[in-house]
Design an enzyme around this catalytic site. Sequence first.
Site, PDB file in Angstrom:
ATOM      1  N   SER A 254       0.833  -1.193   0.000  1.00 43.22           N
ATOM      2  CA  SER A 254       0.000   0.000   0.000  1.00 43.22           C
ATOM      3  C   SER A 254       0.866   1.240   0.000  1.00 43.22           C
ATOM      4  O   SER A 254       2.032   1.211   0.394  1.00 43.22           O
ATOM      5  CB  SER A 254      -0.935   0.025   1.208  1.00 43.22           C
ATOM      6  OG  SER A 254      -0.211   0.448   2.345  1.00 43.22           O
ATOM      7  N   LYS A 255       0.243   2.305  -0.463  1.00 46.95           N
ATOM      8  CA  LYS A 255       0.930   3.583  -0.498  1.00 46.95           C
ATOM      9  C   LYS A 255       1.258   4.009   0.932  1.00 46.95           C
ATOM     10  O   LYS A 255       2.313   4.540   1.220  1.00 46.95           O
ATOM     11  CB  LYS A 255      -0.010   4.591  -1.155  1.00 46.95           C
ATOM     12  CG  LYS A 255       0.607   5.923  -1.429  1.00 46.95           C
ATOM     13  CD  LYS A 255      -0.421   6.802  -2.106  1.00 46.95           C
ATOM     14  CE  LYS A 255       0.137   8.163  -2.427  1.00 46.95           C
ATOM     15  NZ  LYS A 255      -0.795   8.951  -3.201  1.00 46.95           N
TER      16      LYS A 255
END
Length: 489
Positions: free
Chosen positions: A269-270
């Site tokens: 995930s970012k």
Amino acid sequence: MKKTLFYGKISIQGRDVMKVRTRFAPSPTGFMHIGNLRTAIFEYLVAKKYNGDFLLRIEDTDQNRKVDGAIEFIYKTLELCGFQIDEGPFNEGDCGPYIQSERKDIYKKYALELVEKGEAYYCFCTESELEAMREHAAARKKPFLYDGRCSKLSKEKIAENLKNGVPYVIRQKMPKTGTTIVEDLIYGKIKIDNSILDDQILLKSDGFPTYNFANVVDDHLMGITHVIRGKEYLDQTAKYNLLYEAFGWEKPTYIHVAMVLGEDGNKLSKRNGDASFMDLYEEGYLPEAIVNYLVLLGWSPETNQEVYTMDELIKAFNENRISKSSSQYDVKKLKWFNAKYIKALDDEKYLEFIRPFLTHDVSDKSQEWADKLLLIYKDHLSYGKEIDEMVNIFFNDEINISAENKAFLESDANIPIVIDTYREELAKITDWTVENIAKVIDIVKEKTGVKGKILYMPMRIKISGVEHGPELPDEIYLIGKEKVIARLS
Ligand code: GLU
């Protein structure tokens, strides 16, 4: 389970075509993590292997997540990766629009068709009614399922509510008993108990469809024959199948693919700071190398070939060999691929690639000098940004010799003689070329009778401060005659 791909006649907007069609359906968040990209690669390869079409569809029904410029960004990413998009928002085919927010009327029409058929119904429940249902379920430690009360409203009541503009959603009417089977190319047959299926919302009160509805309508209308997507959608697919059945549409072949996990074993995930495709690209990873690395995450070819061109991938790809289990991102392996791809670039392409990564000021140097500098690192780089640090030794005015290296320089009586001989011989060079410098090294070897470590290491340390560097003649050449002589004195 082996299954040959459906490769038959499909009807797109009333027109019969004989083609495999896949789609990449990202949300325009302005961020593409490598797991998403890996799915796109699989989608692309399945389409192209069967001479089919690869479509791009933008899933922006969650308007809160939308980012300006994200569609251009997606195109750019796919283009860099060498994909040809057969149909998409910027090159529409017969199935447009390819952006879901521009298809609201289509979803509404199909949602109403289901209402008409008795497969869906208007729901006028307010947020507080739903909250009460949720609390009720929580108190009984049950998952929340809408209780279906609005499916029992009379025709008159519905008409009255609609006339009065009471906000509504449209819900799918799920069977309450029995099971629904999902067939997946990778995971086989999966049986889902209908009793756990919620009367899910198809159309929200703002007129936007839910993902669960839009993906089915679009995949059908766009003639998608193979839906390839993350495994997290596998359980949901029972609901999609019920929608296909409610409409009387043919289901696509499903290919669900296991996740790519981050290096720490967690979901990518970012927020976790995981690298996206663009991050890698900006660090100097070549798109071809990224694609090559990613395709082998979760797919195993029949041979042990590791490096593939796109054409080779299209030929070799076999969807039946996609792995059931998740794979883990491994930056070391990516670097290995990238180094191979950098090495394989011809010099001109390499220079074009690497020049922007050099931030040192070379304005007072010749183009030849700068190119030479970059070229000697071609075989040693694992990614573009690495160049800057590697070439530091050529931009320092002052050099620092560590205590350890100083001790080394004093450890052998031959060293001062070697250094003096280098200085004398290098000073004689009139034409400062790598070739002439290499000759000097031979002369020093002959004159002093030393070889190996003593011949090279003291020289490197004296002229650059450090014991590592490129080939010694290159290093001497690049530091330049004046500086070298001064540092040897
Ligand atoms: N918009 C969905 C996603 O980005 C697409 C899933 C699908 O391919 O159906 O995960």
